[in-house]
Design an enzyme around this catalytic site. Structure first.
Site, PDB file in Angstrom:
ATOM      1  N   TYR A 493       0.866  -1.186   0.000  1.00 31.95           N
ATOM      2  CA  TYR A 493       0.000   0.000   0.000  1.00 31.95           C
ATOM      3  C   TYR A 493       0.901   1.233   0.000  1.00 31.95           C
ATOM      4  O   TYR A 493       0.896   2.035   0.929  1.00 31.95           O
ATOM      5  CB  TYR A 493      -0.914   0.020   1.224  1.00 31.95           C
ATOM      6  CG  TYR A 493      -1.977  -1.051   1.255  1.00 31.95           C
ATOM      7  CD1 TYR A 493      -2.245  -1.833   0.133  1.00 31.95           C
ATOM      8  CD2 TYR A 493      -2.737  -1.279   2.393  1.00 31.95           C
ATOM      9  CE1 TYR A 493      -3.229  -2.812   0.158  1.00 31.95           C
ATOM     10  CE2 TYR A 493      -3.727  -2.254   2.423  1.00 31.95           C
ATOM     11  CZ  TYR A 493      -3.962  -3.020   1.310  1.00 31.95           C
ATOM     12  OH  TYR A 493      -4.937  -3.982   1.344  1.00 31.95           O
TER      13      TYR A 493
HETATM   14  C1  LIG Z   1      -7.015  -1.970  -7.413  1.00 29.68           C
HETATM   15  C2  LIG Z   1      -5.926  -2.499  -6.530  1.00 29.68           C
HETATM   16  C3  LIG Z   1      -6.164  -3.608  -5.727  1.00 29.68           C
HETATM   17  C4  LIG Z   1      -5.154  -4.131  -4.920  1.00 29.68           C
HETATM   18  N1  LIG Z   1      -5.427  -5.223  -4.156  1.00 29.68           N
HETATM   19  C5  LIG Z   1      -4.443  -5.774  -3.409  1.00 29.68           C
HETATM   20  C6  LIG Z   1      -4.670  -6.944  -2.646  1.00 29.68           C
HETATM   21  O1  LIG Z   1      -5.769  -7.488  -2.629  1.00 29.68           O
HETATM   22  N2  LIG Z   1      -3.648  -7.443  -1.922  1.00 29.68           N
HETATM   23  C7  LIG Z   1      -2.399  -6.868  -1.927  1.00 29.68           C
HETATM   24  O2  LIG Z   1      -1.482  -7.384  -1.280  1.00 29.68           O
HETATM   25  N3  LIG Z   1      -2.162  -5.747  -2.626  1.00 29.68           N
HETATM   26  C8  LIG Z   1      -3.149  -5.195  -3.372  1.00 29.68           C
HETATM   27  N4  LIG Z   1      -2.888  -4.076  -4.105  1.00 29.68           N
HETATM   28  C9  LIG Z   1      -1.542  -3.490  -4.063  1.00 29.68           C
HETATM   29  C10 LIG Z   1      -0.622  -4.210  -5.047  1.00 29.68           C
HETATM   30  O3  LIG Z   1      -0.284  -5.486  -4.565  1.00 29.68           O
HETATM   31  C11 LIG Z   1       0.667  -3.412  -5.217  1.00 29.68           C
HETATM   32  O4  LIG Z   1       0.364  -2.146  -5.738  1.00 29.68           O
HETATM   33  C12 LIG Z   1       1.647  -4.143  -6.132  1.00 29.68           C
HETATM   34  O5  LIG Z   1       2.925  -3.570  -5.989  1.00 29.68           O
HETATM   35  C13 LIG Z   1       1.200  -4.068  -7.560  1.00 29.68           C
HETATM   36  O6  LIG Z   1       2.009  -4.820  -8.394  1.00 29.68           O
HETATM   37  P1  LIG Z   1       2.102  -4.404  -9.945  1.00 29.68           P
HETATM   38  O7  LIG Z   1       3.058  -5.293 -10.608  1.00 29.68           O
HETATM   39  O8  LIG Z   1       0.729  -4.290 -10.497  1.00 29.68           O
HETATM   40  O9  LIG Z   1       2.631  -2.931  -9.756  1.00 29.68           O
HETATM   41  P2  LIG Z   1       3.776  -2.047 -10.415  1.00 29.68           P
HETATM   42  O10 LIG Z   1       3.268  -0.662 -10.258  1.00 29.68           O
HETATM   43  O11 LIG Z   1       4.123  -2.508 -11.773  1.00 29.68           O
HETATM   44  O12 LIG Z   1       5.007  -2.291  -9.441  1.00 29.68           O
HETATM   45  C14 LIG Z   1       4.999  -2.003  -8.066  1.00 29.68           C
HETATM   46  C15 LIG Z   1       6.438  -1.893  -7.543  1.00 29.68           C
HETATM   47  O13 LIG Z   1       7.153  -3.090  -7.813  1.00 29.68           O
HETATM   48  C16 LIG Z   1       8.232  -2.835  -8.719  1.00 29.68           C
HETATM   49  N5  LIG Z   1       8.250  -3.918  -9.703  1.00 29.68           N
HETATM   50  C17 LIG Z   1       7.241  -4.281 -10.525  1.00 29.68           C
HETATM   51  N6  LIG Z   1       7.610  -5.337 -11.257  1.00 29.68           N
HETATM   52  C18 LIG Z   1       8.864  -5.656 -10.891  1.00 29.68           C
HETATM   53  C19 LIG Z   1       9.775  -6.659 -11.304  1.00 29.68           C
HETATM   54  N7  LIG Z   1       9.440  -7.540 -12.247  1.00 29.68           N
HETATM   55  N8  LIG Z   1      11.000  -6.699 -10.736  1.00 29.68           N
HETATM   56  C20 LIG Z   1      11.347  -5.793  -9.787  1.00 29.68           C
HETATM   57  N9  LIG Z   1      10.518  -4.826  -9.355  1.00 29.68           N
HETATM   58  C21 LIG Z   1       9.284  -4.756  -9.901  1.00 29.68           C
HETATM   59  C22 LIG Z   1       7.912  -1.502  -9.351  1.00 29.68           C
HETATM   60  O14 LIG Z   1       9.077  -0.851  -9.834  1.00 29.68           O
HETATM   61  C23 LIG Z   1       7.248  -0.784  -8.211  1.00 29.68           C
HETATM   62  O15 LIG Z   1       8.213  -0.327  -7.301  1.00 29.68           O
HETATM   63  C24 LIG Z   1      -3.881  -3.527  -4.914  1.00 29.68           C
HETATM   64  C25 LIG Z   1      -3.642  -2.412  -5.721  1.00 29.68           C
HETATM   65  C26 LIG Z   1      -4.645  -1.886  -6.518  1.00 29.68           C
HETATM   66  C27 LIG Z   1      -4.382  -0.676  -7.357  1.00 29.68           C
END
Ligand SMILES: Cc1cc2nc3c(=O)[nH]c(=O)nc-3n(C[C@H](O)[C@H](O)[C@H](O)COP(=O)(O)OP(=O)(O)OC[C@H]3O[C@@H](n4cnc5c(N)ncnc54)[C@H](O)[C@@H]3O)c2cc1C
Ligand SMILES: *[C@@H]1O[C@H](CO)[C@@H](O)[C@H](O)[C@H]1NC(C)=O
Ligand SMILES: *[C@@H]1O[C@H](CO)[C@@H](O)[C@H](O)[C@H]1NC(C)=O
Ligand SMILES: *[C@@H]1O[C@H](CO)[C@@H](O)[C@H](O)[C@H]1NC(C)=O
Ligand SMILES: *[C@@H]1O[C@H](CO)[C@@H](O)[C@H](O)[C@H]1NC(C)=O
Ligand SMILES: *[C@@H]1O[C@H](CO)[C@@H](O)[C@H](O)[C@H]1NC(C)=O
Length: 580
Positions: A493
């Site tokens: 978060y």
């Molecule tokens: C609508 C919504 C619902 C959510 N529900 C939940 C939930 O139910 N449970 C929960 O735990 N969280 C939840 N989240 C939070 C979510 O888990 C985090 O925002 C998570 O980081 C998202 O991963 P992403 O790959 O989509 O994000 P991104 O924005 O792509 O990445 C998030 C972070 O990780 C880094 N990153 C991404 N990919 C890599 C990689 N391959 N290697 C190294 N670093 C990387 C990015 O640079 C950034 O710092 C929710 C978020 C949203 C917006």
């Protein structure tokens, strides 16, 4: 921040660049000498070409398959596709100089090697759900490495294992498991478009948290591209780095290519329900009892609370109140659940007719907020380029909030008018896993986690200021009721209010401010591992794990001055890019 038109300062800047050649920084020298041959862009593309063996395919106006610059046709649509917070979809939002969309693992290796050799910052994006948009924005000039093409999910149901590439979404993971088995699942988040890369890196939790813990508790192997561009797995990276990438948040240690996970078993039929009460219907009593029950009951039962300030439509006085919704998820049948809650949570008054029995995948679809006749292949819908304006914050509760405390909180919520809460109970499996088993430290002793939540629809600074001020006020009113010294927070978060890193000489101290909130006693171990694997702090963002300060030798001082390096990199990149 540098802007187009910057090139009028060109000669002076170039002078600075050249003066740098007396510094021991080889990385910058490389750019400076390329500079004289062509632009940094040319050097960067040349480097990519050098480091990938597949043939370069023509594509639209760019002649490189996975390189998109601001003047190429897919740049804008690729950038927007995985923006999940409309606050970072403004014309004032800093944009990447280049977007790289790797089609194979070697492209990621080349991206790291070349970004490093050109002193360019990388931002890594998998699903783009970062609440502060830090996977695709930066105050330093940057290259966006967007992993959405690396999204295969391979399920081996005999061995109950899945290999999941970082660019896959949770919906794709659940779908691929469901295709092969109706009695297997995985304990991850409750939104199908969240990306695996960020989600697993930050812990990852969903409605099986109390039975099975976090996503990271089930990772048995991983592939990462490290600072040297090598692909490492668990064996070759070693247990320290493997520990660090299971919960420290993405982007501090390298680019995660894939995670290998152990699946979990789920019953053929599970049970969900939703019950709502307002304050006038004794919701306060309900929350008092919920605090006693939800963190301690049967681990198969997850009882989430949603709390929202509302205006009662049915009543002509338009009374403002708080509505409490109890969302229940039970890995078992309705009869057993009703009996259990009659005994433990009588104020809920759950009846069999309130319960819905369904398959695990249909239950997930319900938790995602879709209609209950939604087809399972909806989970494959990536729903690109759609977002609200939003802000989230988090807290952890270790002692039940007394009734008068709850009443005080309701009053503040009603006065503020828009900010809501989600209470997620811990306990069960979370109590059994030690707080240093992974970087995620919030285990035994946590009763529940609070998510603060506000969404809005109006663009612009004024609206943003209004709504973010409101959520921050509520956070401040909550101080007496939540964890202290440090006040804990959940890295998934993401919340930049709790501290940011400016990469100056106090980088370690700055990192400690947010680091101990997210990682508690695991913070120092993370810094040690970070310093060992990425001493120059190449993989970094506003809330990455910092490195220990270097020893005080003269040459090291210049290198260590990351502010200087940042400034120079910025100068070089702005100069080179804005002038083509
Ligand atoms: C609508 C919504 C619902 C959510 N529900 C939940 C939930 O139910 N449970 C929960 O735990 N969280 C939840 N989240 C939070 C979510 O888990 C985090 O925002 C998570 O980081 C998202 O991963 P992403 O790959 O989509 O994000 P991104 O924005 O792509 O990445 C998030 C972070 O990780 C880094 N990153 C991404 N990919 C890599 C990689 N391959 N290697 C190294 N670093 C990387 C990015 O640079 C950034 O710092 C929710 C978020 C949203 C917006
Ligand atoms: C690319 O490779 C050639 C030959 O190996 C080398 O001379 C050149 O310096 C390399 N260029 C870059 C930008 O890496
Ligand atoms: C609320 O509690 C009071 C006192 O215990 C009780 O009389 C009343 O019926 C309850 N109201 C509802 C809607 O449950
Ligand atoms: C599906 O939703 C409808 C309308 O909300 C409801 O009446 C019905 O009982 C639900 N069925 C199941 C199986 O959840
Ligand atoms: C971004 O803004 C454009 C309009 O400028 C809009 O069409 C698009 O849907 C928005 N996308 C997101 C993710 O907010
Ligand atoms: C886009 O910019 C690159 C880098 O300067 C240049 O090589 C290319 O020709 C440009 N393409 C178009 C279509 O302008």
């Amino acid at each position: 921040m540098a802007k187009p038109g910057f090139s009028s300062g060109g000669p002076i800047l170039l002078l600075l660049v050249l003066s740098l050649s007396i510094s021991p920084n080889g990385l910058l020298l490389a750019v400076a000498s390329e500079e004289s041959k062509g632009t940094a862009y040319d050097a960067f593309v040349h480097c990519l070409t050098n480091h990938t063996d597949s043939p370069i395919k023509g594509q639209a106006s760019s002649n490189i398959w996975f390189v998109h610059t601001k003047n190429t046709s897919y740049y804008a649509s690729i950038l927007r596709a995985y923006i999940r917070n409309a606050r970072f979809n403004a014309s004032s939002t800093p944009k990447p100089l280049i977007i790289l969309t790797p089609l194979q693992e070697s492209h990621v290796q080349a991206a790291v090697i070349c970004a490093k050799s050109q002193s360019a910052r990388l931002r890594i994006r998998s699903g783009g759900h970062d609440f502060e948009g830090i996977s695709y924005t930066s105050n330093e000039p940057f290259i966006l490495l967007d992993l959405f093409n690396l999204r295969s999910v391979t399920v081996d149901i005999q061995n109950e294992i899945a290999v999941i590439q970082a660019g896959a979404t949770l919906g794709e993971v659940y779908y691929k498991i469901w295709e092969q088995s109706k009695v297997h699942g995985f304990p991850s988040g409750l939104c199908p478009t969240v990306g695996v890369g960020g989600h697993f890196s930050g812990g990852g939790y969903g409605n099986m948290l109390r039975k099975y813990g976090l996503s990271v508790d089930h990772i048995i192997d991983a592939q990462i591209v490290d600072i040297s561009g090598r692909i490492l797995n668990r064996k070759s990276m070693g247990e320290d780095l493997f520990w660090a990438i299971r919960g420290s948040g993405g982007a501090s240690f390298g680019v995660i290519l894939s995670y290998t996970v152990k699946l979990v078993q789920v019953p053929k039929i599970v049970t969900d329900f939703r019950i709502q009460r307002t304050l006038e219907e004794n919701a306060t009593d309900l929350v008092v009892q919920w605090q006693q029950v939800a963190p301690h009951t049967d681990a198969r039962l997850f009882l989430r609370l949603l709390l929202q300030p509302v205006t009662m439509k049915s009543d002509s006085y338009k009374t403002k109140t708080v509505r409490v919704s109890v969302l229940g998820s039970f890995l078992g049948r309705a009869d057993e659940l009703v009996k259990l809650l009659e005994k433990e949570f009588p104020l809920l008054g759950l009846k069999k007719q309130d319960c819905f029995e369904k398959s695990w995948i249909d239950s997930m679809i319900w938790w995602f907020g879709f209609d209950n006749d939604t087809r399972v292949d909806k989970l494959l819908d990536r729903n690109p380029d759609s977002a609200w304006f939003l802000k989230r914050k988090s807290d952890y509760v270790q002692t039940s909030i007394p009734r008068d405390g709850l009443e005080y909180i309701w009053k503040k919520m009603i006065d503020l008018g828009k900010t809501g809460f989600v209470f997620n109970p811990y306990g069960g499996k979370m109590d059994e896993i030690s707080s240093d088993a992974t970087p995620f430290p919030h285990r035994a002793g946590i009763l529940y986690k609070i998510q603060y939540s506000i969404n809005w629809y109006e663009p612009g600074d004024e609206a943003e200021k209004y709504y973010t001020t409101q959520i921050r006020q509520l956070y401040s009113y909550m101080t007496p009721f939540v964890s202290k010294n440090p006040r804990r927070a959940f890295i998934n978060y993401r919340d930049l209010d709790i501290g940011v890193n400016n990469f100056d000489k106090n980088s370690y101290e700055e990192g400690k401010v947010y680091g101990v909130k997210y990682f508690h006693n695991n913070f120092e171990k993370l810094v040690k591992i970070k310093t060992a694997f990425d001493p120059e702090n190449f993989f970094r963002d506003q809330q990455s794990i910092p490195v220990y300060p270097k020893s005080d030798s003269g040459a090291a001082k210049i290198l260590q001055s990351s502010l200087y390096v940042t400034l120079m990199a910025e100068v070089i990149w702005s100069f080179a890019f804005y002038s083509f």
